[in-house]
Design an enzyme around this catalytic site. Structure first.
Site, PDB file in Angstrom:
ATOM      1  N   GLN A   1      -1.652  37.017   2.455  1.00  0.00           N
ATOM      2  CA  GLN A   1      -0.504  36.189   2.574  1.00  0.00           C
ATOM      3  C   GLN A   1      -0.887  35.098   3.607  1.00  0.00           C
ATOM      4  OE1 GLN A   1       3.150  38.114   3.733  1.00  0.00           O
ATOM      5  NE2 GLN A   1       4.241  36.114   3.283  1.00  0.00           N
TER       6      GLN A   1
ATOM      7  N   ASP B   1       2.091  25.443  -7.662  1.00  0.00           N
ATOM      8  CA  ASP B   1       1.230  25.773  -6.393  1.00  0.00           C
ATOM      9  C   ASP B   1       0.216  24.408  -6.209  1.00  0.00           C
ATOM     10  OD1 ASP B   1       0.119  28.512  -5.139  1.00  0.00           O
ATOM     11  OD2 ASP B   1      -1.219  27.050  -5.289  1.00  0.00           O
ATOM     12  N   ILE B   2       0.020  24.142  -5.179  1.00  0.00           N
ATOM     13  CA  ILE B   2      -0.839  23.026  -4.467  1.00  0.00           C
ATOM     14  C   ILE B   2      -2.458  23.293  -5.116  1.00  0.00           C
ATOM     15  CG2 ILE B   2      -1.492  23.682  -2.280  1.00  0.00           C
ATOM     16  CD1 ILE B   2      -0.778  20.676  -1.749  1.00  0.00           C
TER      17      ILE B   2
ATOM     18  N   HIS C   1       4.435  34.529  -6.820  1.00  0.00           N
ATOM     19  CA  HIS C   1       3.507  33.531  -7.753  1.00  0.00           C
ATOM     20  C   HIS C   1       3.582  33.987  -9.050  1.00  0.00           C
ATOM     21  CE1 HIS C   1       0.343  32.549  -4.519  1.00  0.00           C
ATOM     22  NE2 HIS C   1       0.885  33.657  -3.963  1.00  0.00           N
TER      23      HIS C   1
ATOM     24  N   HIS D   1       7.309  34.805  -1.251  1.00  0.00           N
ATOM     25  CA  HIS D   1       7.283  33.698  -2.504  1.00  0.00           C
ATOM     26  C   HIS D   1       6.701  34.742  -3.763  1.00  0.00           C
ATOM     27  CE1 HIS D   1       3.682  33.107   0.234  1.00  0.00           C
ATOM     28  NE2 HIS D   1       3.019  33.135  -1.094  1.00  0.00           N
TER      29      HIS D   1
HETATM   30  P1  DGP Z   1      -0.061  33.405  -0.416  1.00  0.00           P
HETATM   31  O1  DGP Z   1      -1.637  33.077  -0.118  1.00  0.00           O
HETATM   32  O2  DGP Z   1       0.169  34.477  -0.962  1.00  0.00           O
HETATM   33  O3  DGP Z   1       0.783  33.187   0.794  1.00  0.00           O
HETATM   34  O4  DGP Z   1       0.209  31.893  -1.119  1.00  0.00           O
HETATM   35  C1  DGP Z   1       0.594  30.673  -0.482  1.00  0.00           C
HETATM   36  C2  DGP Z   1       0.357  29.707  -1.869  1.00  0.00           C
HETATM   37  O5  DGP Z   1       1.145  28.531  -1.202  1.00  0.00           O
HETATM   38  C3  DGP Z   1      -1.050  29.170  -2.047  1.00  0.00           C
HETATM   39  O6  DGP Z   1      -1.323  29.763  -3.372  1.00  0.00           O
HETATM   40  C4  DGP Z   1      -0.960  27.935  -1.918  1.00  0.00           C
HETATM   41  C5  DGP Z   1       0.127  27.413  -1.901  1.00  0.00           C
HETATM   42  N1  DGP Z   1       0.447  26.338  -1.032  1.00  0.00           N
HETATM   43  C6  DGP Z   1       0.006  26.377   0.168  1.00  0.00           C
HETATM   44  N2  DGP Z   1       0.376  24.957   0.679  1.00  0.00           N
HETATM   45  C7  DGP Z   1       1.450  24.418   0.004  1.00  0.00           C
HETATM   46  C8  DGP Z   1       1.766  23.163  -0.138  1.00  0.00           C
HETATM   47  O7  DGP Z   1       1.911  22.373   0.430  1.00  0.00           O
HETATM   48  N3  DGP Z   1       2.468  22.934  -1.239  1.00  0.00           N
HETATM   49  C9  DGP Z   1       2.516  23.814  -2.446  1.00  0.00           C
HETATM   50  N4  DGP Z   1       2.905  23.345  -3.484  1.00  0.00           N
HETATM   51  N5  DGP Z   1       1.867  24.830  -2.514  1.00  0.00           N
HETATM   52  C10 DGP Z   1       1.079  25.353  -1.247  1.00  0.00           C
END
Ligand code: DGP
Length: 114
Positions: free
Chosen positions: A94, A30-31, A102, A100
């Protein structure tokens, strides 16, 4: 799917720290990690969320869960414990409309979540 961030990551068009990939599932860090271990596990197939799953998607989501087990073991949290979360819709915040899992671990996680 065009304009889907996670489809772009799955296609290799958008960089990510990928920890596992196969023909149907991808796992990457996660970023914005909320725990020392915070890995996202996605099906390569675009499914927006839980409510968009079709009966035929059961196998691929099962594969995603199996990958979660493997990633948890590889990340060193299989003994200490971890949490798997699927945020769904507005009340769950979300933010990316590509389903996805986590996988969170590496610290004690409180319950219930906020
Ligand atoms: P949710 O809120 O459950 O939809 O989680 C989406 C997750 O995605 C959040 O924890 C941050 C992650 N995320 C958003 N943009 C990116 C990205 O560009 N790269 C990565 N690795 N993660 C991302």
């Amino acid at each position: 799917m065009a304009d889907c961030l996670f489809c772009g990551i799955a296609a290799g068009e958008i960089p990510a720290d990928v920890v596992y990939r196969d023909d149907s599932v991808l796992a990457f860090r996660d970023i914005d990690p909320k725990a020392p271990v915070h890995i996202l596990i996605i099906p390569r197939k675009h499914v927006a969320g839980v409510m968009d799953l079709e009966d035929e998607d059961g196998a691929i989501m099962g594969q995603a869960m199996t990958v979660a087990r493997r990633v948890a073991a590889d990340s060193g949290v299989s003994e200490s414990g971890f949490r798997i979360v699927v945020n769904t819709g507005q009340d769950a915040a979300q933010s990316v409309q590509h389903i996805h899992l986590h996988l969170l671990g590496g610290r004690a996680l409180s319950w219930p979540p906020g």
